[in-house]
Design a protein around this motif. Structure first.
Motif, PDB file in Angstrom:
ATOM      1  N   ASP A  22       0.818  -1.209   0.000  1.00 19.76           N
ATOM      2  CA  ASP A  22       0.000   0.000   0.000  1.00 19.76           C
ATOM      3  C   ASP A  22       0.854   1.262   0.000  1.00 19.76           C
ATOM      4  O   ASP A  22       0.367   2.330   0.322  1.00 19.76           O
ATOM      5  CB  ASP A  22      -0.912   0.011   1.236  1.00 19.76           C
ATOM      6  CG  ASP A  22      -1.928  -1.106   1.214  1.00 19.76           C
ATOM      7  OD1 ASP A  22      -2.211  -1.618   0.116  1.00 19.76           O
ATOM      8  OD2 ASP A  22      -2.429  -1.462   2.292  1.00 19.76           O
ATOM      9  N   SER A  43      -8.592   5.752  -7.683  1.00 20.17           N
ATOM     10  CA  SER A  43      -7.802   4.717  -7.017  1.00 20.17           C
ATOM     11  C   SER A  43      -8.640   4.002  -5.977  1.00 20.17           C
ATOM     12  O   SER A  43      -9.757   4.411  -5.675  1.00 20.17           O
ATOM     13  CB  SER A  43      -6.570   5.327  -6.349  1.00 20.17           C
ATOM     14  OG  SER A  43      -6.935   6.024  -5.184  1.00 20.17           O
ATOM     15  N   LYS A  44      -8.062   2.936  -5.417  1.00 24.95           N
ATOM     16  CA  LYS A  44      -8.741   2.194  -4.364  1.00 24.95           C
ATOM     17  C   LYS A  44      -8.803   2.998  -3.071  1.00 24.95           C
ATOM     18  O   LYS A  44      -9.779   2.967  -2.363  1.00 24.95           O
ATOM     19  CB  LYS A  44      -8.007   0.885  -4.082  1.00 24.95           C
ATOM     20  CG  LYS A  44      -7.957  -0.053  -5.239  1.00 24.95           C
ATOM     21  CD  LYS A  44      -7.118  -1.259  -4.852  1.00 24.95           C
ATOM     22  CE  LYS A  44      -6.523  -1.896  -6.077  1.00 24.95           C
ATOM     23  NZ  LYS A  44      -5.579  -2.938  -5.755  1.00 24.95           N
ATOM     24  N   SER A  45      -7.718   3.716  -2.763  1.00 28.27           N
ATOM     25  CA  SER A  45      -7.627   4.395  -1.477  1.00 28.27           C
ATOM     26  C   SER A  45      -8.257   5.788  -1.450  1.00 28.27           C
ATOM     27  O   SER A  45      -8.584   6.293  -0.391  1.00 28.27           O
ATOM     28  CB  SER A  45      -6.163   4.491  -1.045  1.00 28.27           C
ATOM     29  OG  SER A  45      -5.419   5.180  -2.018  1.00 28.27           O
ATOM     30  N   HIS A  46      -8.407   6.440  -2.586  1.00 28.68           N
ATOM     31  CA  HIS A  46      -9.012   7.772  -2.637  1.00 28.68           C
ATOM     32  C   HIS A  46     -10.369   7.667  -3.332  1.00 28.68           C
ATOM     33  O   HIS A  46     -10.443   7.528  -4.538  1.00 28.68           O
ATOM     34  CB  HIS A  46      -8.124   8.753  -3.408  1.00 28.68           C
ATOM     35  CG  HIS A  46      -6.813   9.008  -2.759  1.00 28.68           C
ATOM     36  ND1 HIS A  46      -5.698   8.282  -3.053  1.00 28.68           N
ATOM     37  CD2 HIS A  46      -6.440   9.897  -1.804  1.00 28.68           C
ATOM     38  CE1 HIS A  46      -4.694   8.720  -2.326  1.00 28.68           C
ATOM     39  NE2 HIS A  46      -5.122   9.693  -1.560  1.00 28.68           N
ATOM     40  N   THR A  47     -11.423   7.753  -2.559  1.00 26.50           N
ATOM     41  CA  THR A  47     -12.745   7.572  -3.145  1.00 26.50           C
ATOM     42  C   THR A  47     -13.361   8.881  -3.627  1.00 26.50           C
ATOM     43  O   THR A  47     -14.157   8.875  -4.536  1.00 26.50           O
ATOM     44  CB  THR A  47     -13.698   6.919  -2.133  1.00 26.50           C
ATOM     45  OG1 THR A  47     -13.723   7.710  -0.939  1.00 26.50           O
ATOM     46  CG2 THR A  47     -13.244   5.511  -1.793  1.00 26.50           C
ATOM     47  N   THR A  63      -0.167   9.053  -3.637  1.00 30.79           N
ATOM     48  CA  THR A  63      -1.140   8.035  -4.006  1.00 30.79           C
ATOM     49  C   THR A  63      -0.438   6.691  -4.192  1.00 30.79           C
ATOM     50  O   THR A  63       0.789   6.631  -4.183  1.00 30.79           O
ATOM     51  CB  THR A  63      -1.907   8.449  -5.276  1.00 30.79           C
ATOM     52  OG1 THR A  63      -2.996   7.551  -5.482  1.00 30.79           O
ATOM     53  CG2 THR A  63      -1.015   8.461  -6.496  1.00 30.79           C
ATOM     54  N   ASP A  64      -1.216   5.645  -4.375  1.00 28.27           N
ATOM     55  CA  ASP A  64      -0.625   4.324  -4.598  1.00 28.27           C
ATOM     56  C   ASP A  64      -0.207   4.175  -6.058  1.00 28.27           C
ATOM     57  O   ASP A  64      -0.578   4.977  -6.903  1.00 28.27           O
ATOM     58  CB  ASP A  64      -1.600   3.213  -4.175  1.00 28.27           C
ATOM     59  CG  ASP A  64      -2.912   3.292  -4.921  1.00 28.27           C
ATOM     60  OD1 ASP A  64      -2.916   2.975  -6.126  1.00 28.27           O
ATOM     61  OD2 ASP A  64      -3.926   3.668  -4.311  1.00 28.27           O
ATOM     62  N   GLU A  66      -1.056   2.211  -8.423  1.00 26.02           N
ATOM     63  CA  GLU A  66      -2.034   1.825  -9.430  1.00 26.02           C
ATOM     64  C   GLU A  66      -3.036   2.936  -9.770  1.00 26.02           C
ATOM     65  O   GLU A  66      -3.928   2.729 -10.571  1.00 26.02           O
ATOM     66  CB  GLU A  66      -2.786   0.588  -8.956  1.00 26.02           C
ATOM     67  CG  GLU A  66      -1.880  -0.614  -8.782  1.00 26.02           C
ATOM     68  CD  GLU A  66      -2.610  -1.809  -8.215  1.00 26.02           C
ATOM     69  OE1 GLU A  66      -3.838  -1.732  -8.036  1.00 26.02           O
ATOM     70  OE2 GLU A  66      -1.949  -2.808  -7.938  1.00 26.02           O
ATOM     71  N   SER A  67      -2.879   4.098  -9.170  1.00 31.71           N
ATOM     72  CA  SER A  67      -3.842   5.190  -9.360  1.00 31.71           C
ATOM     73  C   SER A  67      -3.732   5.822 -10.740  1.00 31.71           C
ATOM     74  O   SER A  67      -2.693   5.753 -11.394  1.00 31.71           O
ATOM     75  CB  SER A  67      -3.614   6.277  -8.311  1.00 31.71           C
ATOM     76  OG  SER A  67      -3.850   5.779  -7.034  1.00 31.71           O
TER      77      SER A  67
END
Length: 92
Positions: A22, A43-47, A63-64, A66-67
């Protein structure tokens, strides 16, 4: 006591592997156009992360890996940029 140490080591290893997957990276986006843009992080972590960027403005964000960054210029006109292309290279 030895079994407690082993359990603690396993828990630490699990946390380390989770934090490595992460890991956040520092990215930079520059609005090089003469138009105001709205950017949205996908991304998964920022909705719900969205910002207004003025012409010539620079924005640093974490950010991660994959964003993607969605760039909205006009209603309906957008582009999607992989955040890997926006990584800040730190020198030692």
């Amino acid at each position: 006591m030895n079994s407690q140490t082993t359990a603690d080591q396993k828990a630490s290893a699990a946390k380390l592997s989770q934090s490595t997957s992460d890991r956040q990276s520092l990215c930079c986006y520059i609005n090089t156009t003469s138009h105001i843009q709205v950017i949205r992080l996908v991304s998964k972590s920022h909705t719900n992360w969205q910002r207004v960027i003025f012409p010539g403005e620079r924005l640093l964000f974490e950010t991660d890996s994959e964003s993607k960054l969605e760039i909205l210029v006009n209603e309906g006109v957008s582009s999607l940029v992989n955040c890997q292309k926006l990584l800040v290279k730190l020198s030692a």
